[in-house]
Design a protein around this motif. Structure first.
Motif, PDB file in Angstrom:
ATOM      1  N   LEU A  56      59.414  29.961  79.529  1.00  0.00           N
ATOM      2  CA  LEU A  56      58.047  29.704  79.972  1.00  0.00           C
ATOM      3  C   LEU A  56      57.460  30.933  80.667  1.00  0.00           C
ATOM      4  CD1 LEU A  56      55.723  27.666  80.342  1.00  0.00           C
ATOM      5  CD2 LEU A  56      56.821  26.936  82.474  1.00  0.00           C
ATOM      6  N   TRP A  57      58.244  31.584  81.506  1.00  0.00           N
ATOM      7  CA  TRP A  57      57.766  32.778  82.208  1.00  0.00           C
ATOM      8  C   TRP A  57      57.371  33.867  81.218  1.00  0.00           C
ATOM      9  CZ3 TRP A  57      62.157  33.393  86.440  1.00  0.00           C
ATOM     10  CH2 TRP A  57      62.121  32.259  87.277  1.00  0.00           C
ATOM     11  N   TYR A  58      58.167  34.030  80.178  1.00  0.00           N
ATOM     12  CA  TYR A  58      57.884  35.064  79.179  1.00  0.00           C
ATOM     13  C   TYR A  58      56.547  34.799  78.478  1.00  0.00           C
ATOM     14  CZ  TYR A  58      58.066  37.526  74.717  1.00  0.00           C
ATOM     15  OH  TYR A  58      57.739  38.298  73.625  1.00  0.00           O
ATOM     16  N   HIS A  59      56.345  33.594  77.994  1.00  0.00           N
ATOM     17  CA  HIS A  59      55.113  33.291  77.263  1.00  0.00           C
ATOM     18  C   HIS A  59      53.896  33.294  78.191  1.00  0.00           C
ATOM     19  CE1 HIS A  59      56.814  32.661  73.334  1.00  0.00           C
ATOM     20  NE2 HIS A  59      57.782  31.932  73.862  1.00  0.00           N
ATOM     21  N   SER A  60      54.111  32.931  79.430  1.00  0.00           N
ATOM     22  CA  SER A  60      53.023  33.037  80.400  1.00  0.00           C
ATOM     23  C   SER A  60      52.657  34.500  80.608  1.00  0.00           C
ATOM     24  CB  SER A  60      53.432  32.399  81.730  1.00  0.00           C
ATOM     25  OG  SER A  60      52.432  32.569  82.707  1.00  0.00           O
ATOM     26  N   TYR A  61      53.658  35.350  80.727  1.00  0.00           N
ATOM     27  CA  TYR A  61      53.417  36.772  80.983  1.00  0.00           C
ATOM     28  C   TYR A  61      52.690  37.442  79.820  1.00  0.00           C
ATOM     29  CZ  TYR A  61      54.132  41.713  81.844  1.00  0.00           C
ATOM     30  OH  TYR A  61      53.917  43.055  82.024  1.00  0.00           O
ATOM     31  N   ILE A  62      53.128  37.224  78.594  1.00  0.00           N
ATOM     32  CA  ILE A  62      52.506  37.917  77.457  1.00  0.00           C
ATOM     33  C   ILE A  62      51.188  37.268  77.039  1.00  0.00           C
ATOM     34  CG2 ILE A  62      54.732  38.737  76.634  1.00  0.00           C
ATOM     35  CD1 ILE A  62      54.502  36.723  74.327  1.00  0.00           C
ATOM     36  N   GLY A  63      50.910  36.084  77.585  1.00  0.00           N
ATOM     37  CA  GLY A  63      49.588  35.501  77.386  1.00  0.00           C
ATOM     38  C   GLY A  63      49.414  34.668  76.136  1.00  0.00           C
ATOM     39  N   TYR A 111      51.305  26.890  92.729  1.00  0.00           N
ATOM     40  CA  TYR A 111      49.901  27.155  93.058  1.00  0.00           C
ATOM     41  C   TYR A 111      49.772  28.093  94.253  1.00  0.00           C
ATOM     42  CZ  TYR A 111      47.861  23.760  89.828  1.00  0.00           C
ATOM     43  OH  TYR A 111      47.448  23.100  88.693  1.00  0.00           O
ATOM     44  N   SER A 112      50.780  28.128  95.103  1.00  0.00           N
ATOM     45  CA  SER A 112      50.709  29.002  96.276  1.00  0.00           C
ATOM     46  C   SER A 112      50.704  30.477  95.883  1.00  0.00           C
ATOM     47  CB  SER A 112      51.865  28.720  97.243  1.00  0.00           C
ATOM     48  OG  SER A 112      53.108  28.981  96.628  1.00  0.00           O
ATOM     49  N   ASN A 113      51.018  30.783  94.625  1.00  0.00           N
ATOM     50  CA  ASN A 113      50.907  32.170  94.161  1.00  0.00           C
ATOM     51  C   ASN A 113      49.460  32.638  94.125  1.00  0.00           C
ATOM     52  OD1 ASN A 113      53.670  32.421  93.865  1.00  0.00           O
ATOM     53  ND2 ASN A 113      53.670  31.843  91.714  1.00  0.00           N
ATOM     54  N   PHE A 114      48.518  31.704  94.249  1.00  0.00           N
ATOM     55  CA  PHE A 114      47.104  32.058  94.310  1.00  0.00           C
ATOM     56  C   PHE A 114      46.590  32.138  95.749  1.00  0.00           C
ATOM     57  CE2 PHE A 114      47.026  30.707  89.819  1.00  0.00           C
ATOM     58  CZ  PHE A 114      46.290  31.748  89.277  1.00  0.00           C
ATOM     59  N   GLY A 221      47.710  35.158  87.071  1.00  0.00           N
ATOM     60  CA  GLY A 221      48.142  34.073  86.195  1.00  0.00           C
ATOM     61  C   GLY A 221      49.305  34.430  85.293  1.00  0.00           C
ATOM     62  N   ARG A 222      49.559  35.720  85.080  1.00  0.00           N
ATOM     63  CA  ARG A 222      50.734  36.130  84.290  1.00  0.00           C
ATOM     64  C   ARG A 222      52.020  35.614  84.925  1.00  0.00           C
ATOM     65  NH1 ARG A 222      50.235  42.481  84.396  1.00  0.00           N
ATOM     66  NH2 ARG A 222      49.613  41.934  86.529  1.00  0.00           N
ATOM     67  N   PHE A 223      51.987  35.532  86.253  1.00  0.00           N
ATOM     68  CA  PHE A 223      53.199  35.184  87.004  1.00  0.00           C
ATOM     69  C   PHE A 223      53.071  33.815  87.677  1.00  0.00           C
ATOM     70  CE2 PHE A 223      52.452  39.857  87.455  1.00  0.00           C
ATOM     71  CZ  PHE A 223      53.420  40.278  86.549  1.00  0.00           C
ATOM     72  N   PHE A 224      52.185  32.985  87.151  1.00  0.00           N
ATOM     73  CA  PHE A 224      51.849  31.721  87.823  1.00  0.00           C
ATOM     74  C   PHE A 224      53.069  30.864  88.108  1.00  0.00           C
ATOM     75  CE2 PHE A 224      50.215  27.214  87.184  1.00  0.00           C
ATOM     76  CZ  PHE A 224      49.748  27.073  88.471  1.00  0.00           C
ATOM     77  N   TYR A 225      54.021  30.802  87.170  1.00  0.00           N
ATOM     78  CA  TYR A 225      55.136  29.861  87.309  1.00  0.00           C
ATOM     79  C   TYR A 225      56.322  30.408  88.094  1.00  0.00           C
ATOM     80  CZ  TYR A 225      52.489  27.557  83.655  1.00  0.00           C
ATOM     81  OH  TYR A 225      51.482  26.957  82.937  1.00  0.00           O
ATOM     82  N   LEU A 226      56.254  31.662  88.519  1.00  0.00           N
ATOM     83  CA  LEU A 226      57.371  32.227  89.272  1.00  0.00           C
ATOM     84  C   LEU A 226      57.524  31.539  90.626  1.00  0.00           C
ATOM     85  CD1 LEU A 226      56.968  36.086  88.757  1.00  0.00           C
ATOM     86  CD2 LEU A 226      58.455  34.513  87.502  1.00  0.00           C
ATOM     87  N   VAL A 466      37.322  36.483  69.389  1.00  0.00           N
ATOM     88  CA  VAL A 466      37.550  36.848  70.791  1.00  0.00           C
ATOM     89  C   VAL A 466      38.982  36.438  71.131  1.00  0.00           C
ATOM     90  CG1 VAL A 466      36.922  36.406  73.183  1.00  0.00           C
ATOM     91  CG2 VAL A 466      35.132  36.640  71.454  1.00  0.00           C
ATOM     92  N   GLU A 467      39.828  37.423  71.304  1.00  0.00           N
ATOM     93  CA  GLU A 467      41.223  37.156  71.643  1.00  0.00           C
ATOM     94  C   GLU A 467      41.379  37.134  73.156  1.00  0.00           C
ATOM     95  OE1 GLU A 467      44.313  38.967  68.884  1.00  0.00           O
ATOM     96  OE2 GLU A 467      42.663  40.420  68.727  1.00  0.00           O
ATOM     97  N   ILE A 468      42.195  36.229  73.627  1.00  0.00           N
ATOM     98  CA  ILE A 468      42.384  36.096  75.071  1.00  0.00           C
ATOM     99  C   ILE A 468      43.868  36.122  75.425  1.00  0.00           C
ATOM    100  CG2 ILE A 468      40.267  34.751  75.376  1.00  0.00           C
ATOM    101  CD1 ILE A 468      42.072  32.234  75.664  1.00  0.00           C
ATOM    102  N   TYR A 469      44.130  36.529  76.659  1.00  0.00           N
ATOM    103  CA  TYR A 469      45.427  36.286  77.265  1.00  0.00           C
ATOM    104  C   TYR A 469      45.350  34.888  77.874  1.00  0.00           C
ATOM    105  CZ  TYR A 469      46.281  41.304  76.862  1.00  0.00           C
ATOM    106  OH  TYR A 469      46.449  42.582  76.385  1.00  0.00           O
ATOM    107  N   GLU A 470      46.243  34.020  77.452  1.00  0.00           N
ATOM    108  CA  GLU A 470      46.185  32.618  77.862  1.00  0.00           C
ATOM    109  C   GLU A 470      46.881  32.432  79.207  1.00  0.00           C
ATOM    110  OE1 GLU A 470      46.513  31.487  73.138  1.00  0.00           O
ATOM    111  OE2 GLU A 470      48.120  30.909  74.506  1.00  0.00           O
ATOM    112  N   TRP A 471      46.299  33.039  80.229  1.00  0.00           N
ATOM    113  CA  TRP A 471      46.808  32.865  81.579  1.00  0.00           C
ATOM    114  C   TRP A 471      46.101  31.681  82.229  1.00  0.00           C
ATOM    115  CZ3 TRP A 471      45.755  38.763  82.310  1.00  0.00           C
ATOM    116  CH2 TRP A 471      46.765  39.491  81.660  1.00  0.00           C
TER     117      TRP A 471
END
Length: 492
Positions: A56-63, A111-114, A221-226, A466-471
């Motif tokens: 999950l962390w990997y796919h979150s990071y690469i978007g 969520y505290s990462n925000f 958001g790349r690191f949201f789940y850490l 329009v390509e996005i990083y899915e963070w």
């Protein structure tokens, strides 16, 4: 020699081999537990996701998290195990329990990462007692009544944005509608909530001064789940090893605006956002500044993306633009029968479809199953399990939204109950976007004024996709969404 003596001899003579063997055994046992004995082992998902959060962390990071999970749901069904203790649910029937009933489940710790500058925010906190007084203090500012009373000032922001679009169209034939939409969004947020305009639409540069500030928070958001401790160390390391002068300058510009705003706001009697927070009497100005910065980020990013998407889709579909313009012109000419724009059916359908397809916030909103566990459609989730739904999964469900990637406002003119319940652009329940009334009003106002001005007529899109990083907050690859007018540009 006994077994114990043999083991002791091997341990003493070959300690590294022994350590390797024990470690391998423990890892194997742990894998067996997570695959076959864990309370969530019966829920399908990729093997790597069941074994480790690294998937999950990997796919979150690469978007590509949202689209990858979407593909996995097509393979495994509506319940998907996306990490050892986390399940994604692609069923709108889960929304009430997770997010709405009795306030919903508590937000996950990630969520505290925000948090900002060491302070929790109304958005990031998982503590109900922390959030309640702060949210209660500012919620009146987001009421329909309060927004309506400030319509003139908000329309002033919109009209300045429309004029700037006309000017850039006339001068260059190219407009970055993402930058322009962000400029309007920060102006509307600051004008309505701070009673002081940031004046983003008046800036002469090609990029809004607050954009890099916003992008820096989006990148979180790349690191949201850490785990928070890991995120804190990683953030510190990135700041030390990879400083960015452009981002630092943008953050300094926002800091100056917020510092000036808060310092000149009296602790009693002010009716703006910082004033209402200071009325509580127990907040330091440093925290009030953080809450204001959080509002600038959230209000600029999501609404900017949503409005830019609407502009792009109306350019791609001139027939829908003309249908919308006909409705708006008829309403303008209706005299005493003129309706509030938020009651106009086709405009409402256009805005809602824009929000559905925009993907400003595409990924999951994980919450924690409370004590006693939770059973959904016959499947039991033990206490402590992270569960959540995502806008991407719900909005692109082809069973509920046929041709889900197509911009079809007509689908909302007679929407099914399932479609209405699957709409998740602002989340749901008491922890949904606090500014959704203001954001929606901005979209109605801007879409209406842009369409009536006819400034979008003849535009073509600069990017086929329009390509996005899915963070957690999406990031547009290339950081622009352009509209282009070919040949001589007529005034609108």
């Amino acid at each position: 020699m006994g077994v114990i003596d043999t083991l002791l001899s091997v341990t003493l003579t070959r300690p590294l081999a022994t350590l390797f063997g024990l470690s391998s055994g423990l890892i194997l046992a742990h894998c067996v537990y997570r695959l076959y004995l864990h309370p969530l082992s019966h829920i399908p998902g990729p093997i790597l996701a069941k074994l480790t959060s690294l998937w999950l962390w990997y796919h979150s990071y690469i978007g590509d998290e949202a689209s990858v999970i979407h593909a996995q749901h097509a393979k495994y069904g509506p319940l998907l195990r996306v990490s050892p203790n986390e399940v994604d649910i692609s069923d709108h029937e889960a929304i009430p329990a997770i997010y709405v009933i009795k306030g919903g489940f508590l937000k996950a710790d990630c969520y505290s990462n925000f948090d900002i500058d060491g302070h929790k925010t109304i958005f990031s906190t998982t503590d109900v007692d922390y959030r309640a007084p702060r949210a209660k203090a500012v919620v009146p500012l987001f009421s329909t009544k309060n927004i309506r009373e400030n319509e003139t000032a908000l329309y002033g922001c919109v009209d300045r944005m429309v004029e700037r679009m006309k000017s850039e169209k006339q001068a260059r034939g190219v407009v970055d509608v993402l930058n322009l939409s962000r400029s309007l969004a920060v102006d509307a947020v600051s004008t309505h909530l701070f009673q002081e305009n940031y004046n983003g639409t008046s800036e002469k540069s090609s990029k809004l001064s607050a954009s890099a500030f916003v992008d820096a928070f989006v990148a979180v958001g790349r690191f949201f789940y850490l785990p928070n401790w890991m995120f804190t160390w990683l953030e510190w390391g990135l700041e030390k090893c990879m400083p960015d002068e452009h981002t630092n300058a943008s953050m300094a510009a926002v800091d100056r605006f917020v510092d000036d705003l808060v310092e000149k706001t009296p602790t009693r009697g002010a009716l703006n956002y910082p004033g209402r927070l200071m009325e509580l009497g127990f907040l330091e100005r440093s925290e009030v500044k953080v809450q204001c910065k959080d509002l600038i980020f959230a209000g600029t990013d999501s609404t900017g993306m949503n409005l830019a998407t609407l502009c792009r889709q109306l350019a791609l579909h001139p027939d829908k633009h003309e249908a919308l313009r006909a409705e708006l012109l008829a309403n303008e000419q209706a005299g005493t029968q003129k309706q509030e724009i938020q009651t106009l059916p086709y405009l409402s359908a256009v805005v809602k479809e824009g929000l559905r397809i925009s993907m400003a916030n595409p990924t999951r909103l994980p919450h924690v199953v409370p004590a006693g566990g939770w059973t959904f459609r016959g499947t039991h989730f033990p206490a402590g399990t992270l569960v959540g739904c995502s806008a991407y999964e719900l909005h692109f469900n082809s069973t509920i939204f046929p041709n889900p990637l197509s911009f079809e406002p007509e689908r909302w003119l007679d929407a099914t109950p399932e479609a209405q319940r699957s709409f998740f652009a602002f989340g749901a329940g008491s922890r949904s976007c606090i500014a959704k009334n203001l954001a929606t009003t901005e979209l109605y106002m801007a879409t209406a004024r842009l369409t009536l001005s006819n400034v979008l007529k003849g535009a073509r899109v600069g990017q086929q996709e329009v390509e996005i990083y899915e963070w957690f907050n999406s990031s547009v690859k290339g950081e622009k969404i352009e509209l282009i007018w070919d040949g001589p540009v007529e005034s609108s």
